[in-house]
Design a protein around this motif. Sequence first.
Motif, PDB file in Angstrom:
ATOM      1  N   PRO A 178      31.517  45.995  49.709  1.00 25.74           N
ATOM      2  CA  PRO A 178      30.962  45.089  48.696  1.00 25.74           C
ATOM      3  C   PRO A 178      31.649  45.357  47.357  1.00 25.74           C
ATOM      4  O   PRO A 178      31.881  46.492  46.974  1.00 25.74           O
ATOM      5  N   LYS A 179      31.977  44.270  46.649  1.00 24.67           N
ATOM      6  CA  LYS A 179      32.669  44.415  45.379  1.00 24.67           C
ATOM      7  C   LYS A 179      31.633  44.592  44.272  1.00 24.67           C
ATOM      8  O   LYS A 179      30.654  43.853  44.206  1.00 24.67           O
ATOM      9  N   PRO A 180      31.853  45.551  43.389  1.00 21.48           N
ATOM     10  CA  PRO A 180      30.902  45.721  42.284  1.00 21.48           C
ATOM     11  C   PRO A 180      31.079  44.594  41.277  1.00 21.48           C
ATOM     12  O   PRO A 180      32.145  44.014  41.141  1.00 21.48           O
ATOM     13  N   ASN A 181      29.983  44.290  40.585  1.00 20.67           N
ATOM     14  CA  ASN A 181      30.054  43.244  39.564  1.00 20.67           C
ATOM     15  C   ASN A 181      30.897  43.752  38.414  1.00 20.67           C
ATOM     16  O   ASN A 181      30.619  44.802  37.840  1.00 20.67           O
ATOM     17  N   LYS A 182      31.919  43.001  38.063  1.00 24.64           N
ATOM     18  CA  LYS A 182      32.810  43.413  36.985  1.00 24.64           C
ATOM     19  C   LYS A 182      32.501  42.585  35.752  1.00 24.64           C
ATOM     20  O   LYS A 182      32.338  41.371  35.836  1.00 24.64           O
ATOM     21  N   LYS A 183      32.426  43.251  34.615  1.00 32.32           N
ATOM     22  CA  LYS A 183      32.247  42.510  33.379  1.00 32.32           C
ATOM     23  C   LYS A 183      33.622  42.088  32.880  1.00 32.32           C
ATOM     24  O   LYS A 183      34.631  42.757  33.152  1.00 32.32           O
ATOM     25  N   PRO A 184      33.719  40.991  32.173  1.00 26.88           N
ATOM     26  CA  PRO A 184      35.023  40.529  31.694  1.00 26.88           C
ATOM     27  C   PRO A 184      35.590  41.501  30.668  1.00 26.88           C
ATOM     28  O   PRO A 184      34.852  42.195  29.967  1.00 26.88           O
TER      29      PRO A 184
END
Length: 192
Positions: free
Chosen positions: A155-161
């Motif tokens: 699962p890919k972690p949520n990345k902030k811009p």
Amino acid sequence: MELGGEAPPPGPGRAELEREAIDFLHLSVGSLLASYGWYILFGCVTVYFVGQKLAEKMRARWRNRPAAAGAPLEPDVVVRRQEALAAARFRMQEELNEQAEKYKEKQRQLEEEKRRQKIAIWESMQEGKSYKGNLKLNQQEIESAASASSTVPKPKPNKKPLRGGSYNPLSGEGGGTCAWRPGRRGGPSSSG
């Protein structure tokens, strides 16, 4: 030689030249040893020890060798080696054939699934239904089946811009240290 056939007697010039050559050699070798003597000594000791280690390894290699290059080998040893080699080749070929069969079977299954999908799309088009929804659903099923047979995706972690949503590089804002400005438009001849 002179006309009379006599050789000129060795004079003091020759002995003096020999003595000068010996003095020059003594001075040059002496200065070389005075400047680099310890380095030369350590280098010679290192070369000696490395040579001893290499000679020891070569002797061990020759001792561990089963038979000399010119000596004939025993026929039963040669036959056993050849049989073992042939058996290993046969095993590897069987494994390769097995992998090829698995690959072909997987390809057949994928082709069959694509064929079924095309038939379902054709039938839905004949009935006047939209086929795009079915296409996405079928592709998800195929992808999930393919991913289940291979590795499980992480699962890919949520990345902030990296920058805020209001960032515009052309606006000149942004707090960067670089403040590039275009040059004047006049050129070199426009200086008043």
